[in-house]
Design a protein around this motif. Structure first.
Motif: not given
Length: 272
Positions: A17-18, A49-53, A64-66, A104-106
């Motif tokens: 993750f970033q 769109e979605f991403v994991m945070i 993590m969660r979407a 954290y960012l996916g």
């Protein structure tokens, strides 16, 4: 007596993750908040769109969660809308973030609530409950949406008036938006509805469709959903999505995907 200001919370780097810093946080009420993080230069996504945070979890494994990105694809920051759950593994901690804290960012955004998953049409209905509004905030601020559809309709159903996040901005037809203000003034329609408190529009989305209130002027076109010219996106509670999707299929709408565009789409990653 001055209130102590804590130092920003940092987190260890993670290969998958970033790491991004929080830019701002806004609490709408005791159940709902928005926040934005820095957008890495390498991060590309399509509006909707979605991403994991997430944050560090037990034994060094990130929790993590979407989350759907609420900002449009052109924005320099990544904005999110979240519920607050006191005993939620992630949201119990996430709701307490402050400016400068790290998350954290996916690295791989994805999703089907995008223009690419829909066939062309005249009216785009974005039907949401609760935090399901988030991807539609992204789409409503993207110039491509106004090029593809003559009318763009954002419907937001919540239990209480205070749950109507972004109400003023949407009610003003995105008047302060730097890219779509002119288009939104002519093409954007916002329909907020509340189910458990008095409000100018009351009732669930299915009720608004059934009695025709969803199609009142200034919206133009037929007072019903038309699979030939209307396109529909759904995001929110599982019950709303399932019931509305079944209704749409009964009317002749066909679910689309990135590989096979259709006349309506849902985000299956959020449907149990």
């Amino acid at each position: 007596m001055e209130t102590a200001v804590r130092a920003p919370a940092t987190i260890p780097d993670h290969a998958a993750f970033q790491t991004v810093a929080v830019r701002w946080v806004k609490h709408w009420n005791e159940h709902l908040f928005s926040f934005a993080v820095d957008r890495p230069d390498s991060f590309r996504f399509r509006s909707g769109e979605f991403v994991m945070i997430g944050l560090p979890g037990d034994a060094g494994k990130p929790l993590m969660r979407a989350y759907s990105v609420a900002s449009p694809a052109w924005s320099e920051e990544l904005e999110f809308l979240s519920i607050k759950v006191e005993d939620g593994p992630l949201t119990s901690r996430l709701q307490r973030i402050d400016v400068g804290d790290q998350l954290y960012l996916g690295k791989k955004p994805t999703g089907t609530l995008v223009c690419d998953a829909l066939l062309g049409g005249k009216r785009l209905f974005m039907l949401s409950t609760g935090t399901g509004l988030a991807p539609f905030l992204s789409l409503a601020r993207d110039p491509e949406v106004y090029q593809r559809f003559e009318q763009v309709v954002a419907v937001h159903s919540v239990r209480r008036v205070s749950d109507l996040a972004y109400h003023d901005e949407l009610a003003a037809q995105l008047a302060d938006d730097p890219l779509v203000a002119d288009e939104a003034r002519a093409q954007f329609h916002y329909i907020p509805t509340v189910t458990r408190e008095p409000f100018r529009t009351q009732g669930r989305i299915d009720a608004l469709i059934a009695d025709g209130r969803l199609f009142h002027p200034p919206l133009e076109g037929p007072a019903h959903l038309d699979p030939e010219n209307d396109r529909v996106m759904l995001c929110g509670s599982t019950d709303m999505i399932r019931q509305t999707a079944a209704m749409l299929e009964g009317l002749g709408f066909v679910e689309g995907s990135n590989a096979n565009p259709g006349s309506f789409v849902i985000e299956r990653a959020f449907v149990g």
